[in-house]
Enzyme design. Structure first.
Site, PDB file in Angstrom:
ATOM      1  N   SER A 140       1.442 -10.540   3.226  1.00 29.02           N
ATOM      2  CA  SER A 140       0.108 -10.053   2.845  1.00 29.02           C
ATOM      3  C   SER A 140      -0.613 -11.109   2.034  1.00 29.02           C
ATOM      4  O   SER A 140       0.031 -11.914   1.338  1.00 29.02           O
ATOM      5  CB  SER A 140       0.243  -8.790   1.990  1.00 29.02           C
ATOM      6  OG  SER A 140      -0.997  -8.476   1.385  1.00 29.02           O
ATOM      7  N   TYR A 155       4.366  -4.828  -4.970  1.00 29.33           N
ATOM      8  CA  TYR A 155       4.018  -5.077  -3.564  1.00 29.33           C
ATOM      9  C   TYR A 155       3.802  -6.578  -3.342  1.00 29.33           C
ATOM     10  O   TYR A 155       4.301  -7.148  -2.360  1.00 29.33           O
ATOM     11  CB  TYR A 155       2.769  -4.271  -3.200  1.00 29.33           C
ATOM     12  CG  TYR A 155       2.281  -4.474  -1.778  1.00 29.33           C
ATOM     13  CD1 TYR A 155       2.951  -3.894  -0.693  1.00 29.33           C
ATOM     14  CD2 TYR A 155       1.148  -5.237  -1.511  1.00 29.33           C
ATOM     15  CE1 TYR A 155       2.493  -4.075   0.610  1.00 29.33           C
ATOM     16  CE2 TYR A 155       0.688  -5.417  -0.217  1.00 29.33           C
ATOM     17  CZ  TYR A 155       1.365  -4.826   0.843  1.00 29.33           C
ATOM     18  OH  TYR A 155       0.908  -5.013   2.139  1.00 29.33           O
TER      19      TYR A 155
HETATM   20  P1  NAD Z   1       0.690   1.801   8.128  1.00 30.64           P
HETATM   21  O1  NAD Z   1       0.957   2.644   6.942  1.00 30.64           O
HETATM   22  O2  NAD Z   1      -0.406   2.167   9.061  1.00 30.64           O
HETATM   23  O3  NAD Z   1       2.033   1.653   8.973  1.00 30.64           O
HETATM   24  C1  NAD Z   1       3.248   1.376   8.379  1.00 30.64           C
HETATM   25  C2  NAD Z   1       4.335   2.016   9.207  1.00 30.64           C
HETATM   26  O4  NAD Z   1       5.605   1.697   8.622  1.00 30.64           O
HETATM   27  C3  NAD Z   1       4.250   3.544   9.270  1.00 30.64           C
HETATM   28  O5  NAD Z   1       4.323   3.953  10.622  1.00 30.64           O
HETATM   29  C4  NAD Z   1       5.455   4.008   8.455  1.00 30.64           C
HETATM   30  O6  NAD Z   1       6.003   5.233   8.908  1.00 30.64           O
HETATM   31  C5  NAD Z   1       6.411   2.854   8.705  1.00 30.64           C
HETATM   32  N1  NAD Z   1       7.462   2.775   7.695  1.00 30.64           N
HETATM   33  C6  NAD Z   1       7.342   2.930   6.344  1.00 30.64           C
HETATM   34  N2  NAD Z   1       8.540   2.823   5.769  1.00 30.64           N
HETATM   35  C7  NAD Z   1       9.432   2.601   6.756  1.00 30.64           C
HETATM   36  C8  NAD Z   1      10.828   2.425   6.790  1.00 30.64           C
HETATM   37  N3  NAD Z   1      11.563   2.456   5.651  1.00 30.64           N
HETATM   38  N4  NAD Z   1      11.431   2.213   7.982  1.00 30.64           N
HETATM   39  C9  NAD Z   1      10.710   2.200   9.125  1.00 30.64           C
HETATM   40  N5  NAD Z   1       9.385   2.362   9.154  1.00 30.64           N
HETATM   41  C10 NAD Z   1       8.754   2.565   7.989  1.00 30.64           C
HETATM   42  O7  NAD Z   1       0.498   0.326   7.564  1.00 30.64           O
HETATM   43  P2  NAD Z   1      -0.228  -0.974   8.151  1.00 30.64           P
HETATM   44  O8  NAD Z   1      -1.459  -1.154   7.362  1.00 30.64           O
HETATM   45  O9  NAD Z   1      -0.284  -0.939   9.626  1.00 30.64           O
HETATM   46  O10 NAD Z   1       0.793  -2.080   7.629  1.00 30.64           O
HETATM   47  C11 NAD Z   1       1.707  -2.757   8.467  1.00 30.64           C
HETATM   48  C12 NAD Z   1       2.283  -3.938   7.700  1.00 30.64           C
HETATM   49  O11 NAD Z   1       1.242  -4.851   7.378  1.00 30.64           O
HETATM   50  C13 NAD Z   1       2.939  -3.550   6.370  1.00 30.64           C
HETATM   51  O12 NAD Z   1       4.084  -4.349   6.161  1.00 30.64           O
HETATM   52  C14 NAD Z   1       1.870  -3.884   5.357  1.00 30.64           C
HETATM   53  O13 NAD Z   1       2.401  -4.133   4.084  1.00 30.64           O
HETATM   54  C15 NAD Z   1       1.251  -5.112   5.993  1.00 30.64           C
HETATM   55  N6  NAD Z   1      -0.114  -5.388   5.520  1.00 30.64           N
HETATM   56  C16 NAD Z   1      -1.094  -4.455   5.680  1.00 30.64           C
HETATM   57  C17 NAD Z   1      -2.375  -4.735   5.208  1.00 30.64           C
HETATM   58  C18 NAD Z   1      -3.507  -3.757   5.321  1.00 30.64           C
HETATM   59  O14 NAD Z   1      -4.560  -4.002   4.703  1.00 30.64           O
HETATM   60  N7  NAD Z   1      -3.384  -2.685   6.094  1.00 30.64           N
HETATM   61  C19 NAD Z   1      -2.642  -5.961   4.604  1.00 30.64           C
HETATM   62  C20 NAD Z   1      -1.613  -6.884   4.467  1.00 30.64           C
HETATM   63  C21 NAD Z   1      -0.345  -6.581   4.929  1.00 30.64           C
END
Ligand code: NAD
Length: 249
Positions: A140, A155
Site C-alpha cells: 500500500s 497497517y
Molecule cells: P476488500 O475488503 O474489498 O477485500 C479484501 C478481501 O480479503 C475480502 O474479500 C476479505 O474477506 C478477504 N480477507 C480478509 N481477511 C482474510 C483472511 N484472513 N484470509 C482470506 N481472506 C481474507 O479490500 P480491497 O480494498 O480490495 O483490498 C485488497 C488488498 O489491497 C488488501 O491487501 C489491501 O490492504 C490492499 N490495498 C487496498 C487499498 C484500497 O484503497 N482499497 C489501498 C492499498 C492497498
C-alpha cells in the site's frame, strides 16, 4: 490473452467490489483458471462461479498455516500446477498509535504479512517444480508515506513488511525463475474502509492526486495482470505504484 492456460491463485478475491475480485475477472478474461481463496466458503464459491466454468472457490484464512496448506494441496490436486499467486487478502483499521490493541495488531499483521509468507511458502515448491512462476503482493502507499490515508500505523507496518518480504523472496527465488513483485495502491474505491471514510477526507485525498481521481479496482487488476504475465518477464523485486501520481518524488 496474456495468461492462457495459466493457473492463478488469488487470496481475498470474494469481495464484490474488491481488488482481488477485479483481478480474478481480469485474469480469467486473459485465459487463466483462477482459484479464489477467501474466508467464507459460499462467497468464494460464488465469486469463482461468476468467472465462468473451470474456476475454483475455497474457504481459507490466509493466516492459518493448516488451512493454507490444505487449500494449496487441493488446488494442486485439481489443476496439477500453480503459475501465479496474488497475495491480496488484507484488512485495515482507522486507529492511531496509542489506540492499537494487541489483538488488532496481531490480526492486521497476520492477514497481510503472515498470510503473504504462508501462501508464498505453500506455492513456491510447486512453482519451483514447474520451472518458475510469478507472485504479486499487495502492499500500500501507506507503507511508503507512513499512513495518513485510512489505515493505522499497524497497517502501514504490515504493508511495509510485505514490501521487505517480497523483495527478500524475490532475491532468494530469482535463480529458480520465480518472480516476486509488489503493488502499492493509493486509495482505491472498494469496501475495505467499511464505509468509515468521510467524504471530506476523500476530497482532500483527491486534491493531492495529480490524475485527479481515486483509483478503482480495475486500475490495480491491470497492474497485477502485467506483473503476473510474461510482459514483466525481466522484473522481480519491484514496487509498482498504482496511485494516480500521489507519491511522485
Ligand atoms: P476488500 O475488503 O474489498 O477485500 C479484501 C478481501 O480479503 C475480502 O474479500 C476479505 O474477506 C478477504 N480477507 C480478509 N481477511 C482474510 C483472511 N484472513 N484470509 C482470506 N481472506 C481474507 O479490500 P480491497 O480494498 O480490495 O483490498 C485488497 C488488498 O489491497 C488488501 O491487501 C489491501 O490492504 C490492499 N490495498 C487496498 C487499498 C484500497 O484503497 N482499497 C489501498 C492499498 C492497498
Amino acid at each position: 490473452m496474456l495468461l492462457n492456460n495459466k493457473i492463478a491463485v488469488i487470496t481475498g478475491a470474494a469481495s464484490e467490489r474488491g481488488i482481488g475480485r477485479a483481478t480474478a475477472a481480469c485474469f480469467a478474461a486473459h485465459g487463466a483458471r483462477v482459484a479464489i481463496l477467501d474466508l467464507d466458503r459460499h462467497a468464494a464459491a460464488h465469486a469463482a462461479q461468476q468467472l465462468g466454468d473451470g474456476h475454483l472457490g475455497l474457504a481459507v484464512d490466509v493466516a492459518d498455516p493448516q488451512a493454507v496448506n490444505q487449500a494449496v494441496a487441493q488446488i494442486l490436486e485439481h489443476y496439477g500446477r500453480i503459475d501465479v499467486l496474488v497475495n491480496n487478502a488484507g484488512i485495515t483499521q482507522p486507529v492511531k498509535t496509542l489506540e492499537i490493541g494487541m489483538q488488532d495488531y496481531d490480526r492486521v499483521l497476520d492477514v497481510s504479512l503472515r498470510g503473504t509468507l504462508l501462501m508464498s511458502q505453500a506455492v513456491i515448491p510447486a512453482m519451483r517444480a514447474n520451472g518458475g512462476g510469478s507472485i504479486v503482493c499487495l502492499s500500500s502507499v501507506s507503507a511508503q508515506r507512513g499512513g495518513g490515508i485510512f489505515g493505522g500505523p499497524h497497517y502501514s507496518a504490515a504493508k511495509a513488511g510485505v514490501l521487505g518480504l517480497a523483495k527478500a523472496m524475490a532475491r532468494e527465488f530469482a535463480p529458480e525463475q520465480i518472480r516476486i513483485n509488489s503493488i502499492t495502491p493509493g486509495l482505491i474505491q472498494t469496501d475495505i474502509t467499511g464505509g468509515l471514510m468521510q467524504d471530506e477526507r476523500r476530497h482532500a485525498i483527491i486534491d493531492g492526486i495529480p490524475l485527479g481521481r481515486l483509483g478503482n479496482a480495475q486500475d490495480v487488476a491491470n497492474a497485477a495482470l502485467f506483473l503476473a504475465s510474461d510482459l514483466s518477464s525481466y522484473l522481480t523485486g519491484i514496487t509498482l505504484d498504482v496511485n494516480g501520481g500521489m507519491l511522485i518524488h
